[in-house]
Design an enzyme around this catalytic site. Structure first.
Site, short mmCIF file in Angstrom:
data_model
loop_
_atom_site.label_atom_id
_atom_site.label_comp_id
_atom_site.label_asym_id
_atom_site.label_seq_id
_atom_site.Cartn_x
_atom_site.Cartn_y
_atom_site.Cartn_z
NE ARG A 1 -8.15 -3.89 4.30
CZ ARG A 1 -7.39 -4.71 3.62
NH1 ARG A 1 -7.93 -5.64 2.87
NH2 ARG A 1 -6.07 -4.62 3.68
CE1 TYR B 1 1.13 -1.71 -6.09
CE2 TYR B 1 3.33 -1.56 -7.06
CZ TYR B 1 2.39 -1.12 -6.12
OH TYR B 1 2.70 -0.11 -5.25
P1 NDP Z 1 1.49 -1.01 4.05
O1 NDP Z 1 1.08 -2.42 3.71
O2 NDP Z 1 2.41 -0.81 5.20
O3 NDP Z 1 0.18 -0.11 4.26
C1 NDP Z 1 -0.93 -0.23 3.41
C2 NDP Z 1 -2.12 0.46 4.04
O4 NDP Z 1 -3.24 0.36 3.12
C3 NDP Z 1 -2.56 -0.19 5.33
O5 NDP Z 1 -2.87 0.81 6.28
C4 NDP Z 1 -3.82 -0.96 4.94
O6 NDP Z 1 -4.71 -0.96 6.05
C5 NDP Z 1 -4.37 -0.07 3.83
N1 NDP Z 1 -5.27 -0.80 2.95
C6 NDP Z 1 -5.00 -1.83 2.12
N2 NDP Z 1 -6.09 -2.27 1.52
C7 NDP Z 1 -7.12 -1.49 1.98
C8 NDP Z 1 -8.51 -1.46 1.74
N3 NDP Z 1 -9.10 -2.33 0.89
N4 NDP Z 1 -9.26 -0.54 2.39
C9 NDP Z 1 -8.69 0.34 3.24
N5 NDP Z 1 -7.38 0.36 3.51
C10 NDP Z 1 -6.60 -0.56 2.89
O7 NDP Z 1 2.14 -0.44 2.71
P2 NDP Z 1 2.71 1.02 2.33
O8 NDP Z 1 2.57 1.98 3.43
O9 NDP Z 1 4.03 0.81 1.72
O10 NDP Z 1 1.70 1.37 1.15
C11 NDP Z 1 0.97 2.58 1.07
C12 NDP Z 1 0.85 2.97 -0.39
O11 NDP Z 1 2.14 3.24 -0.92
C13 NDP Z 1 0.23 1.90 -1.28
O12 NDP Z 1 -0.67 2.52 -2.18
C14 NDP Z 1 1.43 1.34 -2.04
O13 NDP Z 1 1.07 0.80 -3.27
C15 NDP Z 1 2.27 2.58 -2.17
N6 NDP Z 1 3.68 2.40 -2.43
C16 NDP Z 1 4.45 1.63 -1.59
C17 NDP Z 1 5.81 1.49 -1.86
C18 NDP Z 1 6.68 0.61 -1.03
O14 NDP Z 1 7.79 0.24 -1.52
N7 NDP Z 1 6.31 0.29 0.20
C19 NDP Z 1 6.44 2.17 -2.99
C20 NDP Z 1 5.53 2.91 -3.80
C21 NDP Z 1 4.22 3.04 -3.51
P3 NDP Z 1 -5.68 -2.17 6.47
O15 NDP Z 1 -4.99 -3.45 6.10
O16 NDP Z 1 -5.87 -1.98 7.95
O17 NDP Z 1 -6.94 -1.93 5.69
C1 8X3 Z 2 6.13 -0.33 -4.68
C2 8X3 Z 2 7.48 -0.23 -5.28
O1 8X3 Z 2 9.00 -1.22 -7.08
O2 8X3 Z 2 7.89 -2.77 -5.57
O3 8X3 Z 2 5.20 0.40 -5.42
O4 8X3 Z 2 6.65 -1.67 -7.29
S1 8X3 Z 2 7.76 -1.53 -6.36
#
Ligand code: NDP
Ligand code: 8X3
Length: 254
Positions: free
Chosen positions: A34, A153
């Site tokens: 976004r 979640y």
């Molecule tokens: P961040 O918050 O750093 O990045 C999330 C990204 O998702 C951003 O680039 C954001 O961009 C984008 N995003 C969120 N909502 C939307 C939307 N509606 N449309 C388009 N883009 C969107 O988090 P992570 O890098 O950690 O997360 C990436 C993925 O990894 C997620 O699916 C998360 O659930 C998953 N994950 C994360 C873990 C963690 O511990 N960090 C562990 C396991 C899984 P923008 O806001 O510019 O749209």
């Molecule tokens: C992100 C990791 O353990 O916070 O997906 O759900 S946890």
């Protein structure tokens, strides 16, 4: 013509790390998120290194925005679209079901499940007509286990896990690989988003142990994407060494 990787959620964390690492592997990039300012900063940075980058300011919850972005790709780009990383996602809030905030639930369901479906719905036919492709769905350890306060979640990430299995079955005859990625605690902007900007609460999640970094996840995705054509890694769970399960984290550092 180059090979293209389409990455959702490329403005931060795991998605941004994937963009940087796939560019080093020689991929051109199609980046969705976004925040347009961040997309353009990343595009400028990559273009200085000679990388081809297309950016689309898209909310994956909005089907017509997703459709317009993907349908606008030229046939030359479509025919070289090799990799999709369904990474955009978020947790919003954490608490018991009886006190859940409906808007938070909808944001998670609409982004993590419906957004991933919309993007897949428009990219999969392109890969089918190319008779090749590799889809990565970023699920979570929360897609394998549940934990207190994680209800919705965890449910969305269990759905991603199920969709990875289902997509693999649906697309196997088209030579399309599907890899489910399930990270544990990874220090990105994830917890800042989850705790609605409370940086102190977010920081506390990673105190006392060495969390994964976004680059750790991107490296594994790059590894899976660079296996030989006949090899697919179906499902990869990646944890910090100090994390044994969704709920067991050994905190030994000050
Ligand atoms: P961040 O918050 O750093 O990045 C999330 C990204 O998702 C951003 O680039 C954001 O961009 C984008 N995003 C969120 N909502 C939307 C939307 N509606 N449309 C388009 N883009 C969107 O988090 P992570 O890098 O950690 O997360 C990436 C993925 O990894 C997620 O699916 C998360 O659930 C998953 N994950 C994360 C873990 C963690 O511990 N960090 C562990 C396991 C899984 P923008 O806001 O510019 O749209
Ligand atoms: C992100 C990791 O353990 O916070 O997906 O759900 S946890």
């Amino acid at each position: 013509m180059d090979k293209y990787a389409l990455i959702t959620g490329a403005t931060s964390g795991i998605g941004e790390a994937c963009a940087l690492q796939f560019s080093k592997l020689g991929y051109s990039l199609i980046l969705l998120a976004r925040r347009e300012d961040r997309l353009l900063t990343l595009k400028n940075e990559l273009e200085k290194d000679g990388v081809n980058v297309l950016t689309f300011s898209v909310d994956v919850r909005n089907e017509s925005q997703v459709a317009n972005a993907i349908n606008s790709l030229s046939s030359a780009v479509k025919s070289h679209l090799k990799v999709l990383i369904n990474n955009a996602g978020l947790a919003v809030g954490r608490g018991v079901i009886s006190e859940g905030v409906i808007d938070d639930w909808e944001r998670m369901i609409d982004t993590n499940i419906k957004g991933l479906l919309y993007v897949s719905r428009y990219v999969a036919p392109i890969m089918q007509s190319n008779k090749q492709g590799h889809i990565f769905n970023v699920s979570s350890i929360a897609g394998k286990e549940v934990y207190a306060g994680g209800n919705v979640y965890c449910a969305t990430k269990h759905a991603v896990d199920a969709l990875s299995k289902a997509m693999r079955i649906d697309l196997v005859q088209d030579n399309i690989k599907v890899t489910n990625i399930a990270p544990g605690a990874t220090e990105t902007e994830f917890s800042i988003v989850r705790f609605k900007g409370d940086a102190e609460q977010a920081k506390a999640v990673y105190n006392g142990f060495e969390a994964l970094r976004a680059d750790d996840i991107a490296e594994v995705i790059v590894f899976a994407a660079s296996r030989p054509a006949h090899v697919n890694l179906n499902d990869i769970t990646i944890m910090p060494t100090a994390q044994a399960s969704a709920t067991v984290i050994h905190k030994s550092m000050p």
